[in-house]
Structures are given as C-alpha cells and as structure tokens.
Design an enzyme around this catalytic site. Structure first.
Site, PDB file in Angstrom:
ATOM      1  N   ASP A 169       0.839  -1.203   0.000  1.00  0.00           N
ATOM      2  CA  ASP A 169       0.000   0.000   0.000  1.00  0.00           C
ATOM      3  C   ASP A 169       0.876   1.255   0.000  1.00  0.00           C
ATOM      4  OD1 ASP A 169      -2.000   1.841   0.396  1.00  0.00           O
ATOM      5  OD2 ASP A 169      -2.804   0.897   2.209  1.00  0.00           O
ATOM      6  N   GLU A 224      -2.379   1.214  -4.842  1.00  0.00           N
ATOM      7  CA  GLU A 224      -1.914   2.588  -5.109  1.00  0.00           C
ATOM      8  C   GLU A 224      -3.028   3.391  -5.765  1.00  0.00           C
ATOM      9  OE1 GLU A 224      -2.386   2.170  -8.474  1.00  0.00           O
ATOM     10  OE2 GLU A 224      -0.467   3.088  -9.066  1.00  0.00           O
ATOM     11  N   GLY A 262      -5.089   3.198  -8.098  1.00  0.00           N
ATOM     12  CA  GLY A 262      -5.321   3.363  -9.535  1.00  0.00           C
ATOM     13  C   GLY A 262      -4.421   4.385 -10.214  1.00  0.00           C
ATOM     14  N   ASP A 305     -10.426   4.294  -1.292  1.00  0.00           N
ATOM     15  CA  ASP A 305     -11.033   3.294  -0.399  1.00  0.00           C
ATOM     16  C   ASP A 305     -12.557   3.229  -0.511  1.00  0.00           C
ATOM     17  OD1 ASP A 305      -8.446   3.133   0.407  1.00  0.00           O
ATOM     18  OD2 ASP A 305      -8.867   3.321   2.540  1.00  0.00           O
TER      19      ASP A 305
HETATM   20  C1  GLA Z   1      -5.321   2.404   2.876  1.00  0.00           C
HETATM   21  C2  GLA Z   1      -5.855   1.244   2.048  1.00  0.00           C
HETATM   22  C3  GLA Z   1      -6.900   0.484   2.856  1.00  0.00           C
HETATM   23  C4  GLA Z   1      -6.283  -0.006   4.157  1.00  0.00           C
HETATM   24  C5  GLA Z   1      -5.674   1.157   4.932  1.00  0.00           C
HETATM   25  C6  GLA Z   1      -4.864   0.665   6.131  1.00  0.00           C
HETATM   26  O1  GLA Z   1      -6.292   3.369   3.123  1.00  0.00           O
HETATM   27  O2  GLA Z   1      -6.384   1.697   0.839  1.00  0.00           O
HETATM   28  O3  GLA Z   1      -7.405  -0.602   2.111  1.00  0.00           O
HETATM   29  O4  GLA Z   1      -5.293  -0.964   3.855  1.00  0.00           O
HETATM   30  O5  GLA Z   1      -4.796   1.920   4.114  1.00  0.00           O
HETATM   31  O6  GLA Z   1      -4.242   1.702   6.821  1.00  0.00           O
END
Ligand code: GLA
Length: 365
Positions: free
Chosen positions: A116, A164, A166, A187
């Site tokens: 991530d 990331e 997209g 998200d």
């Molecule tokens: C980002 C990701 C989520 C999750 C959080 C965890 O926001 O997109 O899916 O993994 O981090 O902190």
C-alpha cells in the site's frame, strides 16, 4: 477469494480475531465456497530488531504460530506493508528493507502481500522528483517492481496485491510489475453511494484483466455498515460482474444467515469465478439504470440490470439491449438471485426493479 481485517476491525485487529475468523471461515462454509485467504491488513507491525528484521507488535505475539494455525484450517495467510517508511496507519513500512521483509514473510509462511503506497508518496516520490509527475510515477513503478523481485527471490509463491489507488493507470503497467490484483480507486466504505460509484468506475477496464491479473475495486462491505438487503445484493452482483477479487470484510462472529447466503450464493460465485476470466462491462445506461454483461465460458452471458436510483424503476421504455450483448431477438433467461427459469425473453421484457436493487440473469441463445 478470501477475507481481510480492515473493513470491519481496522486498527483493532488482533491475533485472536484472525484465529476466530479462520475458525468461522470453516464452520460457516465460506472456505469451501472459495474464501481461502485470511488477510491481516495494517496495524500488525512492530519495531525492527537490531538486524533490521520486522517484528509483529503486541497484538500479534507469534506470526509463525498464527500462520501455522491458519494453514492447519486449509486456509492461506495474507499480510500488509508499504513501500514507504510508514504504512497508512503510521506503522513501520518496508522502505529500505524490501528483501528482508519478503524473506521474513516467507519464513512465517505468508501467502499474500498487499503493498500500500501511503507514505511513499510524501516521503519518496515528492522528495525525489518534486513537481515532476512522470518521474514520480517511474519511481512508483520501480518500488512495486522491487518488492516483486524480493518476493520472487524468496521462492515462496505469494499473491501480490497493489494498493496505489489506480494511479498512473495501474491496469496498464501493474501486471508487468508482478501484480496479481491492483486497486483501481480510493477506499471503499460501507455506504451505497461510495460502493456503487467505485463499482461503476470499473467501466471500460475489462480488457486489462484475465486469469492471474485482476482489477480490484476494493474489499467487500457486504454485511457492514448500513447496507440493506438490496444494497448488499447489488454490491455482491456488481463485484461478480466485474470478476473482482472477493475479499469479504465483515465480522464473521456476527454474520447473519442472510449475509452468509449473499456471500455464498453458488451461482453468483460461479459468475465471478468463471474460468473464462472476463470482466463484465456496461452495455447500456439511462440515468440510474445500467445494464452490464459478462461473457461466461459456456457461451452464456451474465446480465445484470441495476437500479442505482432512489426510487423503483419500471423497465418500460428501456429495452434489454439483447443485440448489443450478442443475442438475436430473444434468449433463454435464468434469474440467479430468484433461482428461477424465466423461459425465453425478448428485448421488451418488463420488470420492476426496486431502489438500489438489481436483477441478475444468466442468458443463453
Ligand atoms: C489504505 C488502504 C486500505 C487499508 C488502509 C490501512 O487506506 O487503501 O485498504 O489498507 O490503508 O491503513
């Protein structure tokens, strides 16, 4: 298919939650329906030891033992990190420790890594190439490729999940950098507007996927938040039409039979997991009504008629658009959620679709 801790447990997830989930994946039948990955998301990370080896924190006393437990249930274990110095929740990331971390995960018995971007943007991309987007993207590609090589070097097969959001049309370059799945958006959250806008944003991305490499519209919120029955069914249907990775995110200790039935509907899972590996796409849209079609291996098509709107819609003026889907004037239809054959239907087929609901058909000539 699997389960991930973030959507329900977020920063509170513990070793016990993962063990309980593993037990419940088995006892509810979810494992046997295909949900085999148990993925620990952010907030498991502790400090590094003197050799720089990452330790789990007090919520996860023994990762190796946890992995053994998960494996003993016929399940696989997933973990989470970031190419940056910190994860999104501010825990230790993998920057400068990529090979070491991949080796540590392999040593524990990890089968899946979600990587991530998080602090990599501010701490590396913006610092090394301020204001130069193209160069920043090159740096991002290299970071994902670096962890890909590190995973390969361990010799342990791991699913590699890019997170990331997209950026830089990840569907274009992600598979070449080792991605088995890549998030295409920011998200998801457990509300209908966010969920449905993410799902609808996958239109046009079908050509980039196939077995082993998939668009990831994010983890399921079925059974979370305030999604009602029709909204959960719409969520599940949309993800199945997208051939999306199905990573459940609900609290299995409280799962109702209704939610279990949505997550484990065999015919819907078969559409998602169809071996042809084609993502569905939008065939028609008129305001809140959208028709999506997904080709299936046996030559039939899954056809979903969504009503994303705020009131019930009668399909009056709206034809089924059979021609655009490659049918002649009529086709045999099976209503999947109703588990009912509809016989032969034509373009002028009429039904009423409630607010935030869907009709899912499998159609053949
Ligand atoms: C980002 C990701 C989520 C999750 C959080 C965890 O926001 O997109 O899916 O993994 O981090 O902190």
């Amino acid at each position: 298919m699997g389960w991930n801790s973030w959507n329900f447990f977020a920063g509170k997830v513990t070793d016990k939650d993962i063990r309980d989930t593993a037990d419940l994946l088995v006892s509810t039948g979810m494992r046997d329906a295909g949900y085999v990955y148990v993925n620990i998301d952010d907030t498991w990370e502790g400090k590094r030891d003197e050799q720089g080896r990452i330790q789990s924190n007090e919520k996860f006393p023994d990762m190796k033992a946890l992995a053994d437990y998960v494996h003993s249930k016929g399940l696989k274990l997933g973990i989470y990190s970031s190419p940056g110095p910190k994860t999104c929740a501010g825990f230790e990331g993998s920057l400068g420790h990529e090979e070491q971390d991949a080796q540590t995960y392999a040593g524990w018995g990890v089968d899946y890594l979600k990587y991530d971007m998080c602090s990599f943007i501010g701490a590396v991309m913006n610092v090394q190439a301020p204001g130069d987007t193209a160069k920043q993207f090159d740096i991002m590609h290299a970071a994902y490729e670096k962890m890909h090589q590190a995973i390969l070097k361990t010799g342990r097969p791991m699913v590699y999940s890019f997170c990331e959001y997209g950026w830089d049309s990840v569907w274009d370059w992600g598979p070449g950098a080792g991605a088995n799945l890549w998030r295409t958006t920011g998200d998801i959250s457990a509300n209908f507007d966010r969920m449905s806008s993410i799902g609808r944003a996958q239109a046009g991305l079908a050509k980039f996927v196939g077995p082993g490499h998939w668009n990831d519209p994010d983890m399921l919120e079925v059974g979370n938040g305030r999604l009602n029955h029709d909204e959960n069914v719409t969520h599940m249907t949309l993800w199945a039409m997208l051939a999306a990775p199905l990573i459940a995110g609900n609290n299995l200790t409280k799962m109702t039979p209704e939610i279990g039935a949505i997550l484990m509907n065999k015919d819907v899972l078969a559409i998602d997991q169809d071996p042809l590996g084609k993502q569905g796409d939008r065939v028609f849209a008129e305001g809140p009504v959208e028709i999506w079609a997904k080709p299936l291996k046996d030559g039939s098509k899954a056809v979903a008629i969504f009503n994303f709107g705020e009131s019930a819609t009668q399909m009056r003026g709206i034809a089924l658009h059979l021609k655009e889907m490659g049918f002649g004037g009529s086709a045999k239809a099976h209503d999947v959620w109703a588990a009912k054959d509809l016989g032969t239907i034509k373009d002028d087929w009429k039904t009423t679709i409630p607010r935030h609901a869907v009709v899912l058909l499998v159609m053949k000539r």
